[in-house]
Design an enzyme around this catalytic site. Structure first.
Site, PDB file in Angstrom:
ATOM      1  N   GLU A   1       2.790   4.345  -4.332  1.00 35.26           N
ATOM      2  CA  GLU A   1       2.877   5.544  -5.249  1.00 35.26           C
ATOM      3  C   GLU A   1       4.024   6.391  -5.987  1.00 35.26           C
ATOM      4  OE1 GLU A   1      -1.071   4.337  -4.566  1.00 35.26           O
ATOM      5  OE2 GLU A   1       0.412   5.590  -3.528  1.00 35.26           O
TER       6      GLU A   1
ATOM      7  N   ASP B   1       0.879  -0.865   0.350  1.00 34.40           N
ATOM      8  CA  ASP B   1       0.122  -0.459   0.396  1.00 34.40           C
ATOM      9  C   ASP B   1       0.890   1.314   0.238  1.00 34.40           C
ATOM     10  OD1 ASP B   1      -2.398   1.649  -0.173  1.00 34.40           O
ATOM     11  OD2 ASP B   1      -2.775   1.179   2.315  1.00 34.40           O
TER      12      ASP B   1
END
Length: 920
Positions: free
Chosen positions: A510, A507
């Protein structure tokens, strides 16, 4: 604005538009692309238009003859300036893009007709030294006119390589200096033979065309004279063969992309899924369905932030802000062929462990292991089949990755071991960010990396400090550093020695940062604030790290979209090494080719009907991207679900490749047993169907891994000539044979699904429907998903158990769905479901099935896995008159016929022996 931020209207020539004139412009926007639109702009801007009609500013330009739909933007950097436009040698006729401001770019993807555009005879680059032979074309492009962007590349090398009979590669690089290119593992091999599907034309004026030989369809056509190739902005426009285009990254949109001057931004961003924004995944690939049903695809190998702009010509403009232009063009000719060719370049998807196809349960906010146990047990007690228990960050000790809470989760290792004894599995969350404020030598994930200097650096060479879930500050391992993967393996090994987890949930990769840039901001320079800003008018460092941050390979400006890819590969290798079994990874962020190492889930979607509907095009697109292990949080992650919504969503979610119920800490508990009633019934009924179908679904994943096929696919993959299915977002197929029609709107008791031409059977009843290509009105129960089998296919099934471990011990069924001419085929791939490289090592079985007339055959086409594959029964749909007898390998067999279904009992037979059944 804060240091490092970007002012959108940063020049002195933002056009002033009166209220009255603005109303006129709005009218004109409505008429864009028509003669009336052009006339109205002439009325609004008479003097300007007339001057260009007479070529007063530059007599060499012919501007008024360029139709609106063919205007390629010469001034994509905002705001549009007439003076700058003319200075670039381009045409200027005020148009609808002058009405698009900051708010429009934030809330919409519409860009408008460009006011500044290339003329037909624009010559920014001249093509010289063209050299052609049988397997490639080369040329040099020399810059002749300033593009208006800083540091134009003066000499560009063009190299076109014919890879095989359906794929070619077009590279445009700086002839004089090295530019960043991702060290991307390409998987193709050049086949030295003449191409069969396409031919390439390069003319002296720079017109480059790729055509399909069979139909003369133009697949790709660009004017290299209009190329922009500067230090921080590249622009290549091309015509496309139709407006049926799919792909271009991850956005909360429908399946089909819009050509209404629409921008699609490709840049990994950790935002909540809302329309018209770039999301977690960067996949610069698109597939086009041509008007005759043939398909082609284009992949741009470039990791920089970029926009792709679609305009009504139809045409596409690709605008990365760095790197090179490295294009792969694939000629199909079917949609399935295009995806095979694409995954042949970026890599085939990983082979999943069988247990990952079971149902997964999670929640952010269990808070304690006792609560986890309570939730899991109530669902098991209610008969919900569950294979995998997950934990979000609340299982960690103070949100520190590679730890578990020694208080609230003190017995977690025992809990995981107990799951294993029940034939279940466990997945925990891992974040790429590491806390840098723990006591020295007490937190190895920081200490080990600090000793090797593996963290991402700021412009001054210090570790860049950000904020994620840690109590204080976060630093990020640099996965481009060759030393980082071994560090990452060590962290997984050390943690696995404490907690025997089976898979990894990646998670925040990005990477997401709760700050913009870093604790100390970012420099105010052209890297942080490029002349052209893809997407919304926000700095690139918004909710991530500074673009100037230093990786081992390059700066973050170039590396950002590769972070998740590199982390997924390092994690895959770590799990493979420490478990010696197939890795299972689900990642939020992604890049092209990441399906080789991980699956994906669609992030922090909201518990509403719109978001539930969005999950279908999401999983269809990610299958096209070569990431078939894809799903969404069933019942939604954010905000409270409702019983009706969750009922429908649990029914739909049973048919996601990755099927997991998960939600946020501040919402109601939404596991099936807690919501009970119809939610529980929908869950159990549809998961029973899922588990029954798993041998068929597993075979699709084998074909994905070996051949690059999709597992879940849009209807147009199987019916490319049926224009009714080109924009179908609410039905989908499992492989070629199973049609899934969920209920996606509240209060619905009737549906009108579309059935492509052919024979279809209700999966449960065998009811036959022969379609001419039509909609059909059906009543549907509250807890039901309509599942239909396509005539002509044979599905391998297995009596379902409470887990996949239990199911795999059970007997197999076969479902035969006959075509109109009484034929059908099918296949089953079978291995142990968890060992590494079973296909590569030959430790598997493949059984093929066929029916012709009244004869069924099962044949072992490959046998390398020693196992018992006991049969139970074979169901045959589509027999109009019941037989008087059935023989099995020549002996009389037991059967029953209840029109329209024949059921043959084969409990004394197995799938690892040849089988012939005849009914007469």
């Amino acid at each position: 604005m804060d240091k490092g931020s970007y002012s959108y209207f940063a020049t002195d020539e933002k056009p002033h538009i009166s209220r009255k004139r603005k109303l006129c412009y709005i009218c004109a926007v409505v008429l864009v692309g028509t003669g009336l639109g052009t006339l109205l702009f002439w009325l609004i801007n008479g003097e300007t238009f007339k001057s260009h009609d007479k070529d007063a500013d530059n007599p060499d330009l012919v501007c008024s003859s360029v139709p609106d739909v063919e205007k390629f933007d010469c001034h994509p950097d905002r705001p549009v300036s007439k003076t700058e436009c003319l200075k670039r040698g381009c045409c200027y006729i005020p148009a609808s893009d002058l009405l698009v401001g900051d708010l429009d770019l934030i809330n919409s993807s519409y860009l408008g007709v460009p006011s500044c555009f290339f003329s037909k005879n624009y010559k920014g680059y001249e093509v010289r030294d063209i050299r052609k032979n049988l397997d490639h074309i080369e040329a040099i492009l020399n810059r002749t006119t300033s593009s208006g962007f800083l540091n134009d590349v003066q000499n560009v090398r063009l190299n076109i390589t014919f890879i095989d009979d359906a794929t070619l590669r077009i590279r445009l690089t700086d002839e004089d200096s090295k530019r960043f290119e991702p060290d991307f593992p390409l998987h193709y091999n050049i086949i030295n033979k003449r191409n069969e599907l396409y031919y390439v034309e390069l003319e002296d004026n720079g017109l480059l065309t790729v055509k399909r030989k069979a139909t003369e369809t133009i697949i790709f056509r660009t004017k290299l004279s209009q190329l922009v190739f500067s230090d921080q902005f590249l622009h290549l426009s091309s015509s496309v063969s139709s407006t049926n285009l799919y792909g271009l990254g991850e956005q909360k949109e429908g399946l089909l992309r819009s050509f209404n001057w629409t921008r699609y931004t490709i840049f990994n961003q950790g935002d909540l899924p809302v329309p018209h924004r770039n999301l977690y995944g960067s996949h610069p690939f698109y597939l086009v369905l041509e008007d005759d049903g043939k398909a082609n695809g284009v992949f741009l190998l470039n990791s920089n932030a970029m926009d792709a702009v679609l305009q009504p010509a139809p045409a596409i403009s690709l605008r990365p802000i760095g790197g090179i232009l490295d294009l792969f063009i694939m000629l199909g000719p079917t949609p399935a062929d295009v995806v095979k060719q694409y995954t042949g370049v970026v890599g085939r998807p990983f082979m999943i462990p069988y247990w990952s196809l079971g149902f997964h349960l999670c929640r952010y906010g269990y808070g304690t292991l006792n609560k986890t146990n309570e939730t899991l047990q109530r669902n098991l007690d209610e008969g919900v089949p569950i294979d995998v228990q997950w934990h979000d960050i609340d299982y960690m000790d103070q949100h520190l990755t590679f730890t578990y809470d020694p208080g609230n989760f003190s017995d977690l290792p025992k809990f995981v071991n107990d799951l294993h004894k029940k034939g279940m599995h466990y997945v925990g969350m891992f974040s790429p960010g590491v806390s840098n404020t723990e006591a020295p030598d007490e937190y190895p994930p920081y200490d080990d990396a600090a000793k090797k200097n593996l963290f991402l650096k700021d412009v001054n060479g210090s570790d860049i400090e950000a904020k994620v879930w840690n109590v204080n500050y976060t630093v990020f391992p640099d996965f481009s550093n060759p030393a980082t993967p071994s560090y990452w393996v060590k962290q997984f090994k050390d943690f696995h020695s404490e907690l025997n987890f089976d898979g990894a949930w990646l998670d925040m990769n990005e990477p997401l940062n709760f700050m913009n840039g870093s604790l100390y901001g970012c420099p105010d320079n052209e890297i942080e604030n490029p002349q052209y800003l893809p997407g919304r008018p926000y700095p690139l460092c918004t909710l991530t790290v500074c673009m100037t941050a230093k990786h081992n390979s390059t700066i973050h400006y170039n590396e950002h979209n590769l972070v998740a890819f590199r982390e997924a590969k390092a994690t895959f290798d770590a799990l493979k090494e420490l478990r010696q079994k197939r890795p299972f990874i689900i990642s939020r962020a992604s890049f092209a080719g990441q399906g080789v190492h991980s699956g994906h889930w669609s992030g922090d979607i909201t518990s509403n009907w719109e978001d539930m509907r969005y999950t279908i095009p999401s999983m269809l697109l990610f299958n096209m991207y070569g990431m078939p292990m894809i799903g969404s949080d069933i019942c939604g992650f954010r905000l409270n679900t409702t019983k009706e919504l969750c009922t429908k969503w649990q029914a739909l979610g049973a048919f996601y490749p990755f099927s997991r119920n998960h939600n946020d800490y501040d919402t109601i508990e939404q596991d099936p047993a807690k919501l009970s009633g119809n939610v529980l019934k929908a869950t159990k009924d549809n998961l029973h169907t899922r588990y029954y179908l798993l041998p068929y679904f597993y075979t699709l994943f084998y074909r994905s891994h070996i051949f690059g096929e999709t597992t879940v696919r849009p209807l147009f993959f199987e019916f490319p000539s049926d224009k009714n299915v080109y924009n179908m977002n609410e039905q989908f197929l499992w492989g070629p044979a199973l049609l899934i029609v969920p209920v996606l709107y509240p209060g619905t008791i009737e549906i009108t699904p579309y059935y492509p031409k052919g024979v279809w059977y209700d999966f449960y009843s065998g009811e036959k429907f022969v379609s001419k290509g039509q909609h059909r009105r059906l009543h549907i129960n509250l807890t039901e998903v309509k599942v239909d089998v396509r005539g002509g296919y044979i599905l391998p099934l297995q009596v379902p158990g409470k887990t996949t471990t239990e199911s795999r011990q059970n007997a197999f069924d076969l479902l035969v769905a006959l075509s109109e001419n009484q034929e059908a085929t099918g296949e089953l791939y079978w291995d142990d479901g968890d060992s590494l490289d079973t296909y590569e090592n030959g430790i598997y079985n493949i059984i093929v099935f066929s029916v012709k007339g009244n004869s069924f055959k099962s044949t072992v086409s490959y046998k390398g896995y020693s196992t018992t594959m006991q049969l139970n029964e074979i169901k045959v749909y589509g027999i109009s008159v019941g037989p008087s007898k059935v023989t099995i390998n020549g002996a009389l067999g037991s059967f029953e016929f209840i029109k329209p279904n024949l059921k043959i009992f084969v409990q004394n037979y197995t799938l690892i022996d040849p089988l012939t059944i005849v009914w007469t």
